[in-house]
Design an enzyme around this catalytic site. Sequence first.
Site, short mmCIF file in Angstrom:
data_model
loop_
_atom_site.label_atom_id
_atom_site.label_comp_id
_atom_site.label_asym_id
_atom_site.label_seq_id
_atom_site.Cartn_x
_atom_site.Cartn_y
_atom_site.Cartn_z
N PHE A 253 0.86 -1.18 0.00
CA PHE A 253 0.00 0.00 0.00
C PHE A 253 0.90 1.23 0.00
O PHE A 253 1.81 1.30 0.81
CB PHE A 253 -0.81 -0.05 1.30
CG PHE A 253 -1.79 1.06 1.49
CD1 PHE A 253 -3.08 0.94 1.02
CD2 PHE A 253 -1.43 2.21 2.16
CE1 PHE A 253 -4.00 1.95 1.22
CE2 PHE A 253 -2.35 3.23 2.36
CZ PHE A 253 -3.65 3.10 1.89
N SER B 287 -6.45 7.83 7.23
CA SER B 287 -6.22 6.46 7.66
C SER B 287 -6.37 5.46 6.53
O SER B 287 -7.35 5.47 5.77
CB SER B 287 -7.20 6.14 8.80
OG SER B 287 -7.76 4.87 8.63
N LYS B 288 -5.37 4.60 6.45
CA LYS B 288 -5.35 3.55 5.44
C LYS B 288 -6.62 2.69 5.51
O LYS B 288 -7.15 2.27 4.50
CB LYS B 288 -4.11 2.71 5.73
CG LYS B 288 -4.02 1.39 5.06
CD LYS B 288 -2.69 0.72 5.44
CE LYS B 288 -2.67 -0.71 4.95
NZ LYS B 288 -1.39 -1.37 5.19
N ARG B 289 -7.11 2.47 6.73
CA ARG B 289 -8.25 1.60 6.91
C ARG B 289 -9.58 2.29 6.58
O ARG B 289 -10.44 1.73 5.94
CB ARG B 289 -8.27 1.11 8.37
CG ARG B 289 -8.58 -0.34 8.53
CD ARG B 289 -8.26 -0.84 9.95
NE ARG B 289 -8.11 0.20 10.94
CZ ARG B 289 -9.10 0.71 11.66
NH1 ARG B 289 -10.32 0.29 11.49
NH2 ARG B 289 -8.85 1.64 12.55
N LYS B 290 -9.68 3.56 7.01
CA LYS B 290 -10.99 4.20 6.90
C LYS B 290 -11.19 5.03 5.63
O LYS B 290 -12.32 5.26 5.22
CB LYS B 290 -11.19 5.15 8.10
CG LYS B 290 -11.33 4.43 9.42
CD LYS B 290 -11.78 5.41 10.49
CE LYS B 290 -11.12 5.13 11.80
NZ LYS B 290 -11.04 6.25 12.69
#
Length: 543
Positions: free
Chosen positions: A42, A291-294
């Site tokens: 990523f 955020s990478k996740r959100k």
Amino acid sequence: MNKLTKAIFPNLKYSKEDILNKYKRRDENTVVTRLAPSPTGFLHIGGVYTAMINEHIAHQNGGVFMLRIEDTDKKREQDGAVDIICEVFKRLGLNPDEGVITPGEEKGEYGPYTQSERVDIYHAFAADLVERGLAYPCFATEEELNEIRDKQTLNKETPGYYGKYALYRDYPVDEAIKRIEAKEEFVLRFRVPEDEPQRVSITDLIKGEIEMDNNFNDFVLLKNDMVPTYHFAHAIDDYLMGTTVVIRGDEWISSLPIHIELFKYLGFKRPDYAHVAPVMKMDGESRRKLSKRKDPEANAMFYIEKGYPVKAIYAYLYTLINSNFEEWYLQNPTLDLSEFKFTYENMGIDGPLFDLQKLDNISREIIYNTDVDTNVKNMLDWAYEFDNSLYNRLTQNLELLTNIFKTQGPDSAEHRKDLANYSSFISEFGFLYNDIFEQNPPSRELLLENVSEANVELLRTEYLKYFEELKNGSEKTMKDLAKELGYTDKKKYTKNPEAYRGMFPEFYHFLRILATGKTQGISMDDVIKVIGLDEVIRRVKEF
Ligand code: GLU
């Protein structure tokens, strides 16, 4: 070589001197920067942001920008992750002068630029530290380390491997050798010298003076598979590769004491540091890191998949990097962005707020100022890669595509800037394709929000009559028709509403909604030009 060093490194390939002789020092005045991502699968937009700073700072000083892959943490590594980094670099035109170009391909004389290929180099320096009593093997097991941590928590002491908790710091050498020869697992730790000062300070090029507690932890240099930790590897690399300024995320500030110790005891001149604040986002009332996740927009590929022109991505990120860029850009819209000079003083100490709306605005301007042929080409390139059915649609009627782009830009009737990225093409212009229009016909609700029901049929009849007259060569304008039907401007209407049928917007909205399904967009003249008068007539009739 002493016995301990030999036991730890029975097959040492190089000595420290071999390595120092092999890597020539660069000219002192060459600015050398690097991006050193770990291949986690990523690339965060913050990484692109930091890469842009590194590249720009190097190049504006005639220096060297490197891409180094820091892959010593195999647990975090993902297959194909280096491809992703290289691909994003290529697509965004980030051009390292040295380092990894594509997986397996490197450029430059200071390689390898992939850490996993440099293990023998790190061992040469690790062996030298052991020789000088600055590193030692540690056999502590996971359980022992957990016990230490529990004790420290209980006693409210700083966690870590130090002082009386550093179980193997003073372990008898002969015992250690025996255990190594018996193939017991161990890690190699740095032995923090006792006379290290309590506090350290450093001048960061962005953050200014930073003072903090020194490191007193005997941190790990080589893990139990003899692969170095990031800390150890990066210090050796930055020295050998001649990095003059380390520009990286400010999450690394807390590691500075370790890095300072490493440079000092390895005997290396330290690079300068510029720690960059992370890109932030508003989440309700509060600011937080992207955020990478959100956040899908945290991923660098997001911008490529959305079809933002590369220049827009640069111009936007540059506005976040340097507070005076925007003004410069407004004054020099045609200059190459490389002409702008970054200064550390104009980089914020706090993270800039990310704002996709602003990126859209910058991007609209850039697409607006791109000539029709280039826009058509960019559009086709994007669709070819990311939307096959759109590509087929567009190539079936290139004239229509060209005509659509003619409605945009400085030469268009109303200086339209409708497109913020190439993936929005259908949501902006889909109504100009008959089948798409059929699938999303104008809504009656929308019409009745803008046109009084009593006038609908009259307007339909009058417009259709007007179009027939146009076809027969009439020179009457729409405005003439509007006036004939009793429409007027707001001022006149408000003064004397009884005297008029309504205000101009009702008259114009009627046609726009029936022909496009929207209340805004390219001029009606352009709509007629693109889809033809007959199609407009058909749409008005069929509603
Ligand atoms: N490999 C580190 C990372 O993943 C780089 C830190 C540095 O630039 O020194 O961010």
